[in-house]
Design a protein around this motif. Structure first.
Motif, PDB file in Angstrom:
ATOM      1  N   THR A  45     -26.002   9.973  16.178  1.00  0.00           N
ATOM      2  CA  THR A  45     -24.862   9.383  16.878  1.00  0.00           C
ATOM      3  C   THR A  45     -23.692   9.034  15.967  1.00  0.00           C
ATOM      4  O   THR A  45     -22.571   8.886  16.449  1.00  0.00           O
ATOM      5  N   LEU A  84     -22.574   6.256  20.655  1.00  0.00           N
ATOM      6  CA  LEU A  84     -23.520   5.611  21.564  1.00  0.00           C
ATOM      7  C   LEU A  84     -23.476   6.237  22.954  1.00  0.00           C
ATOM      8  O   LEU A  84     -24.483   6.217  23.673  1.00  0.00           O
ATOM      9  N   LEU A 127     -26.178   8.818  24.067  1.00  0.00           N
ATOM     10  CA  LEU A 127     -27.484   8.443  24.600  1.00  0.00           C
ATOM     11  C   LEU A 127     -27.546   8.618  26.113  1.00  0.00           C
ATOM     12  O   LEU A 127     -28.632   8.668  26.691  1.00  0.00           O
ATOM     13  N   LYS A 128     -26.391   8.728  26.743  1.00  0.00           N
ATOM     14  CA  LYS A 128     -26.333   9.105  28.147  1.00  0.00           C
ATOM     15  C   LYS A 128     -26.038  10.586  28.307  1.00  0.00           C
ATOM     16  O   LYS A 128     -26.679  11.291  29.084  1.00  0.00           O
ATOM     17  N   LEU A 188     -29.074  13.002  26.775  1.00  0.00           N
ATOM     18  CA  LEU A 188     -30.473  12.702  27.097  1.00  0.00           C
ATOM     19  C   LEU A 188     -30.687  12.727  28.599  1.00  0.00           C
ATOM     20  O   LEU A 188     -29.802  12.325  29.358  1.00  0.00           O
ATOM     21  N   ILE A 238     -33.773  10.448  17.961  1.00  0.00           N
ATOM     22  CA  ILE A 238     -32.394   9.982  18.034  1.00  0.00           C
ATOM     23  C   ILE A 238     -32.147   9.034  16.870  1.00  0.00           C
ATOM     24  O   ILE A 238     -32.781   7.970  16.792  1.00  0.00           O
ATOM     25  N   ILE A 281     -29.591   6.563  15.010  1.00  0.00           N
ATOM     26  CA  ILE A 281     -28.422   5.741  15.320  1.00  0.00           C
ATOM     27  C   ILE A 281     -28.066   4.948  14.066  1.00  0.00           C
ATOM     28  O   ILE A 281     -28.848   4.116  13.607  1.00  0.00           O
ATOM     29  N   ALA A 316     -26.920   0.499  24.875  1.00  0.00           N
ATOM     30  CA  ALA A 316     -27.069   1.951  24.745  1.00  0.00           C
ATOM     31  C   ALA A 316     -28.537   2.332  24.622  1.00  0.00           C
ATOM     32  O   ALA A 316     -28.982   3.336  25.207  1.00  0.00           O
ATOM     33  N   LEU A 317     -29.314   1.563  23.871  1.00  0.00           N
ATOM     34  CA  LEU A 317     -30.747   1.843  23.754  1.00  0.00           C
ATOM     35  C   LEU A 317     -31.443   1.708  25.103  1.00  0.00           C
ATOM     36  O   LEU A 317     -32.287   2.528  25.464  1.00  0.00           O
ATOM     37  N   GLY A 372     -30.519   4.737  27.084  1.00  0.00           N
ATOM     38  CA  GLY A 372     -31.228   5.908  26.584  1.00  0.00           C
ATOM     39  C   GLY A 372     -32.682   5.913  27.015  1.00  0.00           C
ATOM     40  O   GLY A 372     -33.221   6.957  27.426  1.00  0.00           O
ATOM     41  N   TYR A 428     -36.556   6.714  18.878  1.00  0.00           N
ATOM     42  CA  TYR A 428     -35.245   6.159  18.548  1.00  0.00           C
ATOM     43  C   TYR A 428     -35.341   5.449  17.198  1.00  0.00           C
ATOM     44  O   TYR A 428     -36.161   4.534  17.034  1.00  0.00           O
TER      45      TYR A 428
END
Length: 312
Positions: A59, A176, A179-180, A183, A192, A194, A210-211, A214, A223
């Motif tokens: 990211t 960030l 993550l949408k 995924l 992932i 970050i 964001a986590l 995700g 992650y």
């Protein structure tokens, strides 16, 4: 010897961006990079124990390769206290963990490690160990840096048995948000990474949100969140808040060069890993001990591997 740059997909979105003060060039090869990149290589190796491919989504990718003789790197000289100290320790040691030897071999592909000429960021380290069935997406906020990342990914060493260029994407954008946007991956397997700059007051809240987003889209993804160690009481509350927000197993791997303190001085760094692969903690323990002995600048500087949410 470097290849002639092939065509590599890089997506540049024309829009105003908020330029952060943080620049990877100033910190390349420091103690935090050493820890982050060792953990990343171990995670990739464990992901590759299954034959099916996976997506590595990064990211906050940066430029991917850094000249340690450039003015930015020489101004802070952080590589001397990171990769420099680690290299000295390996030369003096009778026994060196295999992961550390492998890590140093990878760095050596990009220039003379003995003279600390160049240091690869996580994009190039990763792409040069990914398999043909794996895939890489690197997101970088600043368009100029994203273009530099694209060039560096295209010019990786010819001797590296790398993933094919068609399966590598570098693009600019808000990390960030990926993550949408990216995924769940088509492969149904993903790692992932970050690595935010931690410069904005709301950044930790944004990371937590964001986590959660995700994990809602891709619950089984691995992650790996890098974080600086400072303001220890506040940091621990934030890490525990992330762990409590998910029923998934959560592991932290930390190394410090100075003892913990409640102030704002950077004393070390860590990675919080959601859904860590089996045996990651066991495999990293001797590596972490070696790194801590090599890099610490105070005998009381700690290192630790802790489960915040144990594996069920």
């Amino acid at each position: 010897m470097m290849t002639t740059p092939p065509t590599l997909r890089v997506r540049i979105n024309r829009r105003p961006v908020c330029i952060m003060n943080y620049q990877h060039h100033f910190h390349a090869g420091n103690h935090a990079d050493v820890l982050k990149h060792l953990v990343l290589l171990q995670l990739i190796e464990l992901m590759q124990q299954k034959p099916t491919g996976f997506l590595l989504l990064e990211t906050h990718a940066g430029a991917g390769l850094y000249d340690l003789q450039a003015s930015e790197a020489r101004r802070s000289d952080e590589a001397t206290g990171g990769i420099g100290r680690l290299l000295q320790a390996t030369q003096a040691a009778n026994t060196v963990p295999d992961l550390i030897r492998f890590y140093l071999e990878q760095i050596g592909r990009f220039g003379s490690i003995l003279h600390l000429s160049h240091y690869p960021g996580s994009p190039l380290l990763a792409v040069c160990v990914l398999r043909p069935q794996d895939r890489y997406i690197g997101v970088e906020l600043v368009p100029k840096v994203a273009r530099e990342l694209s060039r560096n990914l295209a010019e990786r060493p010819i001797q590296a048995q790398c993933i094919h260029d068609r399966r590598v994407i570098a693009r600019d954008g808000e990390g960030l948000a990926a993550l949408k946007a990216d995924l769940p991956p088509l492969e149904r397997r993903g790692l992932i990474l970050i690595d935010p700059p931690y410069e904005q007051a709301q950044e930790r809240d944004d990371i937590t949100a964001a986590l959660q987003a995700g994990l809602q889209r891709f619950e089984t993804g691995v992650y790996a969140l890098w974080y600086p160690i400072k303001q220890r009481p506040y940091l621990d509350r934030w890490l525990n808040r992330i762990a409590k927000s998910t029923p998934r197993p959560v592991l932290t791997i930390e190394n410090s060069i100075f003892p913990d303190e409640s102030g704002n001085r950077l004393t070390g760094s860590g990675l919080l890993i959601i859904n860590p692969p089996w045996q990651l903690d066991t495999l990293m323990q001797p590596v972490l001990e070696f790194v801590n002995d090599a890099l610490k600048q105070d005998t009381a500087a700690p290192s630790a591997i802790r489960w915040l949410n144990p594996a069920h």
